[in-house]
Design an enzyme around this catalytic site. Structure first.
Site, PDB file in Angstrom:
ATOM      1  N   ASP A 231       0.874  -1.164   0.000  1.00 23.70           N
ATOM      2  CA  ASP A 231       0.000   0.000   0.000  1.00 23.70           C
ATOM      3  C   ASP A 231       0.921   1.226   0.000  1.00 23.70           C
ATOM      4  O   ASP A 231       2.122   1.113   0.300  1.00 23.70           O
ATOM      5  CB  ASP A 231      -0.944  -0.008   1.214  1.00 23.70           C
ATOM      6  CG  ASP A 231      -2.142   0.916   0.989  1.00 23.70           C
ATOM      7  OD1 ASP A 231      -2.074   1.763   0.066  1.00 23.70           O
ATOM      8  OD2 ASP A 231      -3.139   0.793   1.713  1.00 23.70           O
TER       9      ASP A 231
HETATM   10  C1  BGC Z   1      -4.941   3.289  -0.017  1.00 20.17           C
HETATM   11  C2  BGC Z   1      -5.004   2.280  -1.142  1.00 20.17           C
HETATM   12  C3  BGC Z   1      -4.839   2.982  -2.460  1.00 20.17           C
HETATM   13  C4  BGC Z   1      -3.538   3.734  -2.457  1.00 20.17           C
HETATM   14  C5  BGC Z   1      -3.296   4.514  -3.725  1.00 20.17           C
HETATM   15  C6  BGC Z   1      -3.720   4.178  -0.103  1.00 20.17           C
HETATM   16  O1  BGC Z   1      -3.837   5.236   0.774  1.00 20.17           O
HETATM   17  O2  BGC Z   1      -4.954   2.623   1.222  1.00 20.17           O
HETATM   18  O3  BGC Z   1      -6.221   1.597  -1.105  1.00 20.17           O
HETATM   19  O4  BGC Z   1      -4.891   2.058  -3.500  1.00 20.17           O
HETATM   20  O5  BGC Z   1      -3.543   4.681  -1.403  1.00 20.17           O
HETATM   21  O6  BGC Z   1      -4.172   5.574  -3.824  1.00 20.17           O
END
Ligand code: BGC
Length: 757
Positions: A231
C-alpha cells in the site's frame, strides 16, 4: 519485451533489479529501455477508475479524469450477483484499457469487523464467502481484458484508526476462517495478478514484511505466484519486506531503498535469489499487462447504463408495510420529496476510491420524470448542510409532507462522515434528520425513507414509525434512476444486506474493542463477526444479514441433500408465487451439529441470484466441497471436516430460513496422534486406542485394590484427565519398576504399532 522474463533477468545489473522493485513515481513502474521493458500504469480503485491528471500526484482532493462511478463495495456486495460483478470487471477492463490503465488497485475485500470502519463502504461484506465469490468474479472479468487486479488490503486492516502503527492481534483460527478466507478464495478462483499488502501490523509484524502472512500462507500454502505490492508508503524495512516476499514498493522511486537492496545483497543480508524472485514476478506482471492484451481500444463505450443496472441490483428494500411500495398511482397524486440528498445525492465515499463520475443521475429529476403529468412533486431541503438542528426546516418539511399524498425522505450519513483515513463517529443518522423523519411520519402515514450510507445504520429511533424504508447505500452515478425505478415499480428490488444492521451500535461484537491501545488491537470476539455473533448470542438485529424484500413472493420446496465424494450436493426449488418478475437471492448456510470445537451456528457457503417470471419455478443446485464443512483446526494446522451430522440450511435471509436437511457426512476417521498428556476422552474416542488402553488397565487392575473400569460413569467423571494422571491416581501400587511416563509412552507405542498393522 522478450517472452521469457528469465532472459531479461540475467541481463539486468544488480542496480537495475533493485530499482525495479519500486515504482517510478506515484502510479507507474519503471521501464528499462535498454532491455525493452516498458513501464506500466496503475490507478485506484474499488468502484471505478481514479486516474489522476498527473502521474506525479496523489490527487486525493479535487477532480481526476472522468470515469464511470459504480456502486461502492458494500452496495455492490448487496447485489449478491456474481455475473454482475464479472460484467463490471469486464467493463472496467475495457474502460481502463482505453484510459491507459494496466493495473487497477481493487477490489477491496477486508471484512467488516466494526460498522465504524471508515472504508467499510469500499468493502463487500462481513462474510468471507460472499466477499470472496464476488471478488473472484470481478477479478476474472477485469483480467480477461488484460488489466490486472490488486486485491487489497492484505490483511486485517479493518478500520482506519491509527492503522499505520497498530497491530491487529488475531488468533490463527480467526485469521484463517474470517480475515484471510476471502483472499484465499480469490487467489484460488481468479489468480489476481497482484495483491496489495496493508499498512497495519499483524500479530506484531508489519503486513509489508510479515513472513507468516506473505510467505508461509500466501506463497507456500496457497501457491500464489503473482506480485505483492505495498500500500502507498506501507514499506518500513525494505530488506525484511523482500525477504518475506513483498515485491514492489509504491510509490517510487524510493532510491534510498534501491541502495539498501544493493548493499544488502553485497553484504549477504539479502540473497540475490530472493531479489531475483521478486524481479521475475514484476517482469511477468509487466509482460502480462502489456503483451497479451492486443491493441488498446480507441473508442470507449458509455457505461452509464451498466452503472444504473448495478445500482438497481444493489439497493435493498428493508421495510414495506402494507405494500406502501411501489407507489400506487390510483391513490397517489402528489408527492413531497424531502431531503437534500434527493438533489445532491451521495453516490460514493471519500479518499483514494473517489471517482470523478462521467454523469450523475439526480433522484429528484428521475422521480419527476416517472411521476409524469398525473402526479405533482414538491421539494423541501429537509436539513442544512452542517446538520445543525433547525426547527423551522423541520416544520416546513412536515407541512409539505402533510399537504401531499405521500412523502419520500432522502436522508443519510453526511459526506464528511465516511472516508478513508478516519472511522465513523457513530452509525446513527444526524439528530436533525432523526427529528425530521419523526416529524414527517407524525403527520404523513404514507412515508418512505430512502437512506444512504456505505455502512450499517442504526434506525431504532424512527424505523418503527415509517412503513417503507429503502437502503440505497452509496450506489454510484446511476443511483438516482435506480431509486426512482424502484419507487415506481419499474424495477423490482433484489438487493440483500451484505452486512448486519444492528439495533444499536453497542450490540456489535467489536464494540468494546474498536480502538487499539498502546499499538495493539485485540480481535477478541474471534470468529464471531457479523451474523455469526448475533446468531450465537440469540440477539435480534434490526435487519439481519441477507435480508431484502421484493415486490413479489418466493416459495422454497423439495430440498434434497446427499454426500458426494468428500463434499455434498444440495438441490431445491424456488418459485415466484407473486405477480411480478423478480430475482431472489437464495442463501445456503451450513450448520455443524457435532463438532467438538466451538463453531458459529451457521455459515454461508453458497448463494445464487435467481430470476423468475410470475409462476415460474427453477431448480437450484449447489455443490459443496469438503472445505465447506471444515473449520481451521489449529491443533493440526489444517482445515478439518469432522465426520458426523450437518444441517444444510436454505434461506431468503440468514434469519428467514425456508428449508433444512440433515446430512451425515463421512470424512473418514480422525487422524489422531497421542502425546503424553492426551486425555482419557481422546483415548476412548478412538476404538483402537480404547482397546490398547483397556489392556493396559487390565494389567494395572491386577496390582491395585481400587480397580478402574472404563464404563460411562468413570469416563463421565475422569474424561478430561490425562491418561498419565489416571495411572498416577489409581496405579501407584503397580508403578514400582516403571514411571507413569514409561507406561504412557508404551501405550502410545502399542497404539501406533497397531495402526501400522
Ligand atoms: C490506499 C489504497 C490505495 C492507495 C493509492 C492508499 O492510501 O490505502 O487503497 O490504493 O492509497 O491511492
Amino acid at each position: 519485451m522478450k517472452r521469457i522474463s528469465d532472459n531479461i533477468l540475467k541481463d539486468m545489473t544488480l542496480e537495475e533489479k533493485a530499482g525495479l522493485c519500486a515504482g517510478l513515481n506515484m502510479w507507474m513502474t519503471k521501464g528499462i529501455d535498454r532491455l525493452g521493458v516498458p513501464a506500466i500504469h496503475m490507478y485506484d480503485g474499488t468502484n471505478g477508475i481514479r486516474k489522476t491528471n498527473s502521474d506525479e500526484e496523489m490527487g486525493i482532493t479535487g477532480e481526476n479524469m472522468p470515469a464511470t462511478c459504480y456502486p461502492t463495495g458494500s452496495a455492490i456486495g448487496s447485489s449478491w450477483n456474481t455475473e454482475l460483478l464479472q460484467e463490471i470487471g469486464v467493463a472496467l477492463g475495457e474502460e481502463g484499457r482505453a484510459m491507459g490503465v494496466e493495473l487497477l488497485l481493487g477490489p477491496g475485500i477486508n471484512m467488516k469487523r466494526t460498522p465504524l470502519g471508515g472504508r467499510n463502504f469500499e468493502y463487500y461484506s462481513e462474510d468471507p464467502c460472499l466477499s470472496g465469490e464476488l471478488g473472484a468474479a470481478f477479478v476474472n472479468g477485469l483480467q480477461a481484458q488484460g488489466v490486472g487486479a490488486s486485491v487489497k488490503h492484505f490483511a486485517c486492516n479493518n478500520q482506519e484508526y491509527e492503522k499505520m502503527v497498530t497491530s491487529s492481534e488475531v488468533d490463527e483460527r480467526t485469521l484463517r476462517e474470517i480475515y484471510l478466507s476471502a483472499f484465499e478464495r480469490i487467489v484460488k478462483k481468479a489468480n489476481p495478478w497482484t495483491i496489495m499488502c496493508s499498512y497495519n501490523l499483524l500479530n506484531g509484524s508489519y503486513a509489508s514484511e510479515n513472513e507468516h502472512l506473505l510467505n508461509d500462507i500466501l506463497r507456500e500454502e496457497w501457491g500464489y505466484d503473482g506480485v505483492v505490492l505495498s500500500d502507498w508508503t506501507a514499506v518500513n524495512d525494505r530488506i525484511r519486506g523482500l525477504n518475506a516476499g513483498l515485491d514492489l514498493e509504491m510509490p517510487g522511486p524510493a532510491e534510498y531503498n534501491a541502495k539498501a537492496i544493493v548493499n544488502a545483497v553485497k553484504s549477504g543480508t539479502l540473497q540475490e535469489s530472493k531479489l531475483d524472485a521478486s524481479v521475475r514476478r514484476i517482469l511477468e506482471l509487466v509482460r502480462k499487462t502489456t503483451e497479451e492484451v492486443g491493441d488498446r481500444p480507441t473508442a470507449d463505450r458509455d457505461y452509464h447504463e451498466l452503472a444504473r443496472k448495478a445500482a438497481a441490483e444493489s439497493i435493498v428494500l428493508l421495510k414495506n408495510d402494507n405494500r406502501i411500495l411501489p407507489i400506487d398511482r390510483e391513490i397517489v397524486s402528489s408527492i413531497a420529496v424531502i431531503g437534500r440528498f434527493a438533489k445532491q445525492p451521495r453516490i460514493q465515499g471519500a479518499g483514494s476510491a473517489k471517482v470523478t463520475p462521467t454523469h450523475i443521475d439526480i433522484p429528484f429529476d428521475e422521480i419527476l420524470s416517472l411521476a409524469g403529468r398525473e402526479i405533482t412533486v414538491s421539494y423541501g431541503e429537509g436539513y442544512p448542510t452542517d446538520d445543525k438542528i433547525d426547527d423551522l426546516l423541520i416544520e416546513e418539511s412536515a407541512k409539505l409532507a402533510a399537504d401531499a399524498d405521500l412523502a419520500i425522505l432522502f436522508v443519510g450519513q453526511p459526506e464528511y462522515a465516511e472516508s478513508e483515513m478516519h472511522d465513523l463517529a457513530g452509525i446513527d443518522l444526524p439528530l436533525h434528520q432523526v427529528k425530521l423523519i419523526q416529524a414527517v411520519a407524525a403527520v404523513q402515514p404514507r412515508c418512505i425513507v430512502v437512506t444512504s450510507s456505505g455502512t450499517a445504520m442504526v434506525m431504532r429511533p424512527w424505523v418503527q414509525h415509517v412503513p417503507g424504508v429503502i437502503h440505497s447505500w452509496l450506489t454510484g452515478q446511476g443511483s438516482g434512476k435506480a431509486i426512482a425505478d424502484i419507487l415506481f415499480g419499474a424495477t423490482n428490488p433484489s438487493g440483500k444486506l451484505s452486512e448486519t444492521f444492528p439495533v444499536k451500535l453497542s450490540d456489535n461484537p467489536s464494540y468494546m474493542r474498536i480502538r487499539g491501545e498502546n499499538g495493539k488491537l485485540y480481535y477478541r470476539e474471534g470468529l464471531f463477526v457479523g451474523y455469526r455473533y448475533y446468531d450465537k448470542k440469540e440477539l435480534a438485529p434490526q435487519f439481519p444479514f441477507g435480508h431484502g424484500l421484493s415486490y413479489t413472493t418466493f416459495s422454497y420446496s423439495g430440498m434434497k441433500a446427499v454426500q458426494s465424494g468428500r463434499g455434498g450436493i444440495v438441490t431445491f426449488n424456488v418459485q415466484n408465487t407473486g405477480a411480478m418478475f423478480g430475482q431472489e437471492v437464495v442463501q445456503l448456510y451450513v450448520h455443524d451439529e457435532e463438532c467438538k470445537w466451538i463453531r458459529p451456528d451457521q455459515e454461508l457457503k453458497a448463494f445464487a441470484k435467481i430470476a423468475l417470471a410470475p409462476g415460474e419455478t427453477k431448480e437450484v443446485r449447489f455443490e459443496l466441497e469438503e472445505r465447506d464443512f471444515a473449520y481451521y483446526n489449529t491443533k493440526r494446522g489444517k482445515w478439518t471436516a469432522e465426520t458426523g451430522y450437518f444441517q444444510l440450511v436454505a434461506g431468503s435471509s440468514s434469519r428467514d430460513i425456508r428449508l433444512r436437511e440433515r446430512l451425515y457426512c463421512d470424512f473418514g476417521q480422525e487422524d489422531i496422534s497421542f502425546h503424553k498428556f492426551s486425555l482419557l476422552n481422546d483415548w476412548v474416542g478412538d476404538p483402537a486406542a480404547r482397546t490398547v488402553l483397556e489392556r493396559s488397565l487390565e494389567e494395572m487392575n491386577k496390582h491395585v485394590t481400587e480397580k478402574v473400569e472404563l464404563n460411562d460413569e468413570f469416563i463421565g467423571f475422569w474424561g478430561d484427565f490425562p491418561v498419565i494422571k489416571i495411572f498416577q491416581m489409581f496405579g501407584q501400587t503397580w508403578l514400582k519398576d516403571m514411571t507413569p511416563d514409561e507406561v504412557t509412552e508404551e501405550l502410545i507405542r502399542t497404539y501406533e504399532q497397531m495402526r501400522i498393522e
